[in-house]
Design an enzyme around this catalytic site. Structure first.
Site, short mmCIF file in Angstrom:
data_model
loop_
_atom_site.label_atom_id
_atom_site.label_comp_id
_atom_site.label_asym_id
_atom_site.label_seq_id
_atom_site.Cartn_x
_atom_site.Cartn_y
_atom_site.Cartn_z
N GLY A 255 32.10 -19.64 -60.91
CA GLY A 255 32.63 -20.96 -61.25
C GLY A 255 31.63 -21.68 -62.11
N CYS A 258 30.25 -23.22 -67.14
CA CYS A 258 30.14 -22.29 -68.29
C CYS A 258 31.06 -21.08 -68.21
CB CYS A 258 28.70 -21.82 -68.45
SG CYS A 258 27.59 -23.16 -68.84
#
Ligand SMILES: NC(=O)c1ccc[n+]([C@@H]2O[C@H](COP(=O)([O-])OP(=O)(O)OC[C@H]3O[C@@H](n4cnc5c(N)ncnc54)[C@H](O)[C@@H]3O)[C@@H](O)[C@H]2O)c1
Length: 427
Positions: A255, A258
Site C-alpha cells: 500500500g 507510491c
C-alpha cells in the site's frame, strides 16, 4: 535428471544402480553413453561404468535389495486440466514397495521429482505401505530432495547448487541423505516434508515471474521510448531492494502513496499505448485477493470489538494514504463491525496535508474510533489485528491475561501468551 545424478553421485564415490523401464536408456547407460545431450554427461557416465560404480537395469528387485537409498526421478507431467499427474510416482513406489516386503533392512525412499505438497503423504506413503506391508518410519523412511539443476548446465549446477534441501520426517534419514552431498558447496537445509515439497514450486514460480516481469518492463519500455536493456541492467545493479530478500516475506498487502499509484500508471500507459501488460494489471488483483482473505476472516469473527494495533501503511510513519489496514478498517466499519484503533504515530490532531485529506475523504469517522493507549485498545477486546510492525505488539501480546485472537498482518515473529490464537493471511 536420473542420468545426471547417476553420473554426479558416482563421481562423488558412490555406487549407483540406475533403474528405468526404457530398455534403450538402460542399454545406453551400461555402454557408458548418455541417453540425453548434456555437456560432460557422457564422459562422466563412461568413467563411472569403467570404474564399476555405475550400472543400469530394468530389474527393480535387485536394485532395491542391493542399495540403501532409492531416489525417484520419474516425470510428474500435467494432466489436460493442468493438474499434476502422479501416475509414474505411484507406480514406481508400488514397484519399490513390493521389493521392500522381502527386504530385511530398512530402506530410504527419496523423491527427486517435483511434486506438490501433500504428494508424499497422499500418494508415496500409501503406495509404499500397501505394497510392502510395512509402516512408514519403521520398515522404510521417506523424504523429498528437490533438484535444482537446469538442462544444458546440469552437471555444473549439481556441483554448484544454490542450496540443497532435504525434507524428511526423521533426522537420521536426513543425515544419511545429506552425506551423499559431502563436499558440495552451498547451504544445506533440513526442512519438513511439506515445506520441501513446496520449495521447488516457489523457485519455479519466481523464475517464471522474473522472466515475465523483465519482458513486460521491456515491452513497456519500448512503447514509452526507454531502452529496455539499460532499464533492466540498472534495475539489476540494485541488490539492496531489487535482487535481495527484501519484500519476500509473506505478510499483508502492499500500500502507501507510491506502489499502488505507480502500478496504476504503468498499467494505464500500457492500455493507452495498446501494449498488453497482464502482469502489471494482475499485481493489484492479487493484492486485492490477499486483502479479501483477511477481510473475510475478520467478518466471520463473532467477537467484538475488533482492536487494531497500528494502521499507518508501515511502522514508524503516520502516513495513512492507501494504507491497506485503513482500507480494512473502512470495510469492517461498513460491514457494521465495532472497531477500535490505536497507532502510536497517528493522532487525529496531528494529521496534516495530503494525509489529512486522504482521511477526510476515505474515513471521516476515523478519529472517533481512535483510543488513547494500548491498554484502552485491548481492554475487553477479543480480536486484535496487528496492522503494522510497531513494537507494542511484541511486548503486549505475551503478557495478555485474557483470551484473544491475534490477526497478525505483519508476520513479525509475534509471540503471544498461551491464551492467544494467531491467524495470518498466508502462513
Ligand atoms: N529436467 C530437469 O532439468 C529437471 C530439473 C529439476 C527437476 N526435474 C523434475 O524431475 C522429474 C523428472 O524429470 P526428467 O526431465 O528427468 O523426466 P524424464 O521424463 O526425462 O525422465 C523420467 C524417466 O523415468 C522413467 N520412468 C518412468 N516410469 C518409470 C518406472 N515406473 N520405473 C522406472 N523408470 C521409469 C522414464 O522412462 C524416463 O527415462 C520431474 O518431476 C521434473 O519436474 C527435472
Amino acid at each position: 535428471m536420473g542420468a545426471v545424478i547417476t553420473a554426479c553421485f558416482s563421481r562423488q564415490g558412490h555406487t549407483i544402480i540406475g533403474v528405468d523401464t526404457d530398455a534403450f536408456k538402460v542399454g545406453q547407460i551400461n555402454a557408458g553413453k548418455s541417453p540425453i545431450i548434456e555437456p560432460e554427461l557422457e564422459k562422466m557416465l563412461g568413467e563411472g561404468v569403467a570404474a564399476g560404480r555405475v550400472s543400469a537395469t530394468s530389474d527393480f528387485k535387485s536394485a532395491v535389495l542391493d542399495s540403501e537409498i532409492s531416489m525417484i526421478c520419474v516425470g510428474t507431467p500435467s494432466k489436460p486440466d493442468g493438474s499434476i499427474d502422479l501416475t509414474y510416482i505411484r507406480r514406481v513406489c508400488e514397484n519399490i514397495g513390493e521389493v521392500l516386503r522381502d527386504k530385511p533392512s530398512r530402506h530410504i525412499v527419496i523423491i527427486r521429482s517435483t511434486m506438490l505438497p501433500g504428494s508424499i503423504e497422499g500418494t508415496v506413503i500409501p503406495a509404499l505401505e500397501k505394497t510392502s506391508g510395512k509402516k512408514n518410519g519403521l520398515g522404510f523412511g521417506v523424504g523429498i530432495n528437490p533438484e535444482f539443476l537446469r538442462e544444458s548446465t546440469a552437471v555444473h549446477d549439481f556441483y554448484n547448487p544454490p542450496k540443497t534441501v532435504i525434507g524428511t520426517e526423521s533426522v537420521e534419514d536426513f543425515h544419511k541423505v545429506a552425506e551423499l552431498y559431502d563436499g558440495i558447496p552451498g547451504p544445506m537445509v533440513h526442512a519438513n516434508v511439506r515445506t520441501a515439497e513446496m520449495v521447488k514450486y516457489a523457485d519455479n514460480c519466481f523464475h517464471a515471474l522474473k522472466i515475465v516481469f523483465a519482458n513486460e518492463i521491456g515491452r513497456a519500455s519500448k512503447a514509452l521510448g526507454s531502452n529496455a536493456d539499460e532499464v533492466m541492467r540498472i534495475f539489476s545493479l540494485d541488490t539492496k531492494l531489487n535482487l535481495s530478500p527484501v519484500y519476500l516475506k509473506p505478510g499483508f498487502c502492499y500500500g502507501g502513496s507510491c506502489l499502488p499509484k505507480d502500478l496504476r500508471a504503468i498499467a494505464a500507459a500500457g492500455r493507452a499505448l495498446g501494449v498488453e501488460l497482464p502482469l502489471m494489471e494482475g499485481i493489484g488483483l492479487s493484492n486485492d485477493a490477499h486483502f479479501n482473505s483477511a477481510f473475510r476472516y475478520l467478518l466471520e469473527q463473532k467477537e467484538e470489538p475488533i482492536a487494531v494495533l497500528g494502521f499507518a501503511f508501515k511502522a514508524g510513519t503516520d502516513d495513512l494514504r492507501e494504507s491497506p489496514v485503513v482500507k480494512l478498517i473502512e470495510e469492517l466499519v461498513k460491514a457494521g463491525k465495532q472497531v477500535r484503533l490505536y497507532d502510536r504515530n497517528v493522532s487525529p490532531e496531528r494529521l496534516i496535508g495530503a494525509n489529512k485529506k486522504f482521511i477526510e475523504a476515505h474515513l471521516p469517522h476515523l478519529s472517533h474510533l481512535i483510543v488513547g493507549s494500548v491498554d484502552e485498545l485491548v481492554e475487553g477486546a477479543k480480536v486484535i489485528v496487528v496492522g503494522n510492525g510497531n513494537d507494542e505488539a511484541r511486548t503486549l501480546l505475551p503478557q495478555l491475561g485474557h483470551e484473544i485472537k491475534v490477526v497478525d498482518l505483519v508476520s513479525g515473529g509475534i509471540k503471544t501468551s498461551t491464551k492467544a490464537a494467531i491467524w495470518r493471511p498466508c502462513a
